[in-house]
Scaffold this motif. Structure first.
Motif, mmCIF file in Angstrom:
data_model
loop_
_atom_site.group_PDB
_atom_site.id
_atom_site.type_symbol
_atom_site.label_atom_id
_atom_site.label_comp_id
_atom_site.label_asym_id
_atom_site.label_seq_id
_atom_site.Cartn_x
_atom_site.Cartn_y
_atom_site.Cartn_z
ATOM 1 N N LEU A 13 0.809 -1.221 0.000
ATOM 2 C CA LEU A 13 0.000 0.000 0.000
ATOM 3 C C LEU A 13 0.842 1.271 0.000
ATOM 4 N N ARG A 14 2.111 1.141 0.387
ATOM 5 C CA ARG A 14 2.948 2.333 0.486
ATOM 6 C C ARG A 14 3.081 3.026 -0.871
ATOM 7 N N THR A 15 3.381 2.274 -1.930
ATOM 8 C CA THR A 15 3.582 2.877 -3.259
ATOM 9 C C THR A 15 2.292 3.470 -3.826
ATOM 10 N N PRO A 16 1.152 2.733 -3.848
ATOM 11 C CA PRO A 16 -0.083 3.351 -4.375
ATOM 12 C C PRO A 16 -0.476 4.616 -3.641
ATOM 13 N N LEU A 17 -0.314 4.631 -2.336
ATOM 14 C CA LEU A 17 -0.681 5.828 -1.581
ATOM 15 C C LEU A 17 0.243 6.991 -1.919
ATOM 16 N N ALA A 18 1.527 6.702 -2.107
ATOM 17 C CA ALA A 18 2.457 7.762 -2.495
ATOM 18 C C ALA A 18 2.126 8.318 -3.875
ATOM 19 N N VAL A 19 1.742 7.414 -4.803
ATOM 20 C CA VAL A 19 1.355 7.856 -6.147
ATOM 21 C C VAL A 19 0.097 8.706 -6.096
ATOM 22 N N LEU A 20 -0.881 8.288 -5.304
ATOM 23 C CA LEU A 20 -2.103 9.076 -5.164
ATOM 24 C C LEU A 20 -1.792 10.464 -4.627
ATOM 25 N N SER A 21 -0.915 10.528 -3.650
ATOM 26 C CA SER A 21 -0.545 11.831 -3.099
ATOM 27 C C SER A 21 0.128 12.700 -4.153
ATOM 28 N N ALA A 22 0.976 12.084 -4.979
ATOM 29 C CA ALA A 22 1.659 12.861 -6.028
ATOM 30 C C ALA A 22 0.667 13.374 -7.062
ATOM 31 N N HIS A 23 -0.279 12.533 -7.494
ATOM 32 C CA HIS A 23 -1.279 12.968 -8.468
ATOM 33 C C HIS A 23 -2.144 14.079 -7.887
ATOM 34 N N ALA A 24 -2.492 13.969 -6.618
ATOM 35 C CA ALA A 24 -3.301 15.026 -6.001
ATOM 36 C C ALA A 24 -2.533 16.350 -5.965
ATOM 37 N N ASP A 25 -1.245 16.308 -5.671
ATOM 38 C CA ASP A 25 -0.431 17.537 -5.680
ATOM 39 C C ASP A 25 -0.351 18.134 -7.076
ATOM 40 N N LEU A 26 -0.213 17.249 -8.110
ATOM 41 C CA LEU A 26 -0.157 17.745 -9.479
ATOM 42 C C LEU A 26 -1.466 18.418 -9.874
ATOM 43 N N ALA A 27 -2.587 17.798 -9.481
ATOM 44 C CA ALA A 27 -3.880 18.405 -9.807
ATOM 45 C C ALA A 27 -4.056 19.733 -9.109
ATOM 46 N N ARG A 28 -3.570 19.828 -7.885
ATOM 47 C CA ARG A 28 -3.709 21.090 -7.130
ATOM 48 C C ARG A 28 -2.841 22.200 -7.723
ATOM 49 N N ARG A 29 -1.665 21.811 -8.259
ATOM 50 C CA ARG A 29 -0.751 22.835 -8.796
ATOM 51 C C ARG A 29 -0.905 23.034 -10.299
ATOM 52 N N ALA A 30 -1.902 22.419 -10.919
ATOM 53 C CA ALA A 30 -2.060 22.536 -12.381
ATOM 54 C C ALA A 30 -2.320 23.988 -12.779
ATOM 55 N N ASP A 31 -1.723 24.388 -13.908
ATOM 56 C CA ASP A 31 -1.844 25.776 -14.375
ATOM 57 C C ASP A 31 -3.080 25.974 -15.229
ATOM 58 N N ASN A 32 -3.574 24.927 -15.830
ATOM 59 C CA ASN A 32 -4.758 25.075 -16.681
ATOM 60 C C ASN A 32 -5.661 23.852 -16.511
ATOM 61 N N ALA A 33 -6.826 23.924 -17.173
ATOM 62 C CA ALA A 33 -7.826 22.869 -17.032
ATOM 63 C C ALA A 33 -7.348 21.550 -17.617
ATOM 64 N N ASP A 34 -6.600 21.599 -18.742
ATOM 65 C CA ASP A 34 -6.149 20.350 -19.354
ATOM 66 C C ASP A 34 -5.191 19.591 -18.439
ATOM 67 N N GLU A 35 -4.247 20.304 -17.849
ATOM 68 C CA GLU A 35 -3.317 19.643 -16.934
ATOM 69 C C GLU A 35 -4.057 19.092 -15.707
ATOM 70 N N ARG A 36 -5.057 19.868 -15.260
ATOM 71 C CA ARG A 36 -5.811 19.417 -14.087
ATOM 72 C C ARG A 36 -6.610 18.153 -14.421
#
Length: 452
Positions: free
Chosen positions: A238-261
């Motif tokens: 579970l350690r790796t999937p949870l880390a990946v989920l956290s990374a994707h959530a950070d990317l969505a939060r920092r997205a500059d436009n709608a497509d990246e989000r």
């Protein structure tokens, strides 16, 4: 409810058995002794009369009056006797009556009533000297002797029973001492100390109990080891999937436009699905590990269940451009429906995941004839990248991934699904074969179940 100790039970039962046996013996003896015309009483009277007759000197008829025998030479408490010389009672025991015990003075035994008491008498004559010896026992004498004998017997029996009870109590206590030591050992143990018990000197009757307890300790230890291993493996997986989920959530939060989000959210959604699937498989694995006994198998028509499972995956397959075909035949097998559903779901899920974009999956459930008889065969085949031949035997090991789990085609796997399939197949007395998939590509997994 208060219960007596085994030590007390054994002692009390042993004493009761001895007591009953002794009472039976005592009753027989009393019955035997009370029969005055049998046994040693008749013999003793005959012997006493003979001895008295021999011991009498000549000239007794010249005695002026009856002579009382000295107390030291009498048996007045057990027997009375008289010596008659020419019709005169010349010598007698202190308890003897004044009248003749046997008035006809003939030799032999007789039963008479004298002064209201019944007497058992014996008469013996010496015609040459004109002497007659008469020996008798009254009913009172017999009763006194019996009371004396019974009293002495009871006293001796009481002492013997007391000694026997103390001996049994001590022996049983000594025999149970290793059991007490074993109890103290268990009390002093740490809560998770599951090492086997050693009880030297324990009675052989308790050895099976200790062996069974050690077997139970071994099973508990295995269960704890499985639980610890599961927790460690689950935490690692579970350690790796949870880390990946956290990374994707950070990317969505920092997205500059709608497509990246949107792209980040799509990856986040896919990661959530993978984590949910992994959690579901981990829970299935934990449930199977927790089952202490084999499930109750019932005869079931499995084709409808397989149809439901395949339909659940049709939407996911269409999203990936995959085609799923299903062929079923009627056939009943002995199974646990919940576990069979897990097996079906994991096999189809494994094929959908690894068939790749635009792949094909073929699922069949058909009756086949084998050397051991008819079976129902479930075959799930795909045309994906497959598994190298040298790794096919290990894909059913827990948390094992082909190619070490490093290739992109295998990044979505957890290494749990096929281990669940193997576990359930063993429970259902089914066999598993692995071969090439569709058109010589991919992987085909066939599970054969005995027909009910």
């Amino acid at each position: 409810m208060k219960t007596r100790s085994m030590r007390w039970r054994l002692t009390w039962v042993s004493v009761k058995c001895v007591l009953v046996a002794w009472l039976v013996w005592l009753g027989c003896q009393i019955w035997q002794l009370s029969r005055a015309h049998y046994g040693f009483w008749d013999e003793s009277q005959r012997e006493v009369a003979s001895q008295i007759l021999i011991s009498m000197p000549d000239g007794l008829e010249r005695l002026p009056e009856r002579a009382r025998a000295p107390a030291a030479s009498t048996q007045d408490h057990k027997m009375s006797w008289q010596v008659w010389a020419h019709g005169r009672n010349v010598v007698y025991s202190p308890a003897a009556p004044g009248e003749p015990l046997k008035p006809d003075f003939t030799d032999g035994f007789a039963r008479r009533t004298i002064a209201g008491q019944v007497w058992h008498v014996y008469s013996l004559a010496d015609p040459r000297r004109g002497l007659v010896v008469q020996v008798g026992r009254s009913k009172q004498m017999i009763a006194n002797e019996l009371r004396t004998w019974i009293g002495m017997s009871l006293l001796a029996a009481g002492l013997i029973l007391g000694l026997f009870m103390l001996t049994v109590w001590a022996v049983v206590g000594r025999s149970l001492r290793p059991l007490t030591a074993l109890r103290q050992t268990l009390i002093a143990r740490r809560p998770l100390d599951l090492t086997p018990l050693h009880a030297p000197g324990l009675p052989s009757e308790f050895t099976p109990l200790v062996d069974a307890f050690n077997d139970q300790l071994d099973r508990v230890d295995q269960a704890l080891q499985n639980e610890r291993r599961f927790i460690a493996d689950a935490a690692h997986e579970l350690r790796t999937p949870l880390a990946v989920l956290s990374a994707h959530a950070d990317l969505a939060r920092r997205a500059d436009n709608a497509d990246e989000r949107d792209a980040a959210l799509r990856r986040l959604s896919a990661g959530v699905q993978r984590a949910a699937r992994l959690s579901e498989q981990l829970l299935d694995l934990a449930r199977l590990d927790a089952e202490a006994t084999s499930p109750a198998l019932v005869a079931v028509e499995a084709a409808p269940l397989l149809v439901i499972v395949v339909r659940d995956f049709e939407t996911l397959a269409r999203e990936r451009g995959q085609r799923i075909s299903l062929r079923t035949e009627d056939g009943r097998i002995l199974c646990d429906v919940d576990q069979l559903g897990i097996l079906f779901r994991n096999l189809v899920d494994n094929a959908v995941r690894y068939a790749g974009e635009g792949g094909r999956i073929a699922v069949s459930w058909k009756r086949e004839s084998r050397d051991a008889g008819e079976v129902m065969a479930l075959c799930v085949a795909d045309d994906g990248p497959g598994v190298p031949g040298e790794e096919r035997e290990r894909i059913f090991h827990r948390f094992y991934r082909a190619n070490g789990g490093s290739t992109p085609s295998r990044s979505n796997g957890s290494g749990i699904g096929l281990s669940l399939v193997a576990r359930i197949a063993r429970t259902h007395h089914a066999s598993i074969q692995v071969g090439d998939g569709l058109d010589g590509r991919g992987l085909a997994v066939t599970v054969t179940f005995p027909v009910a």
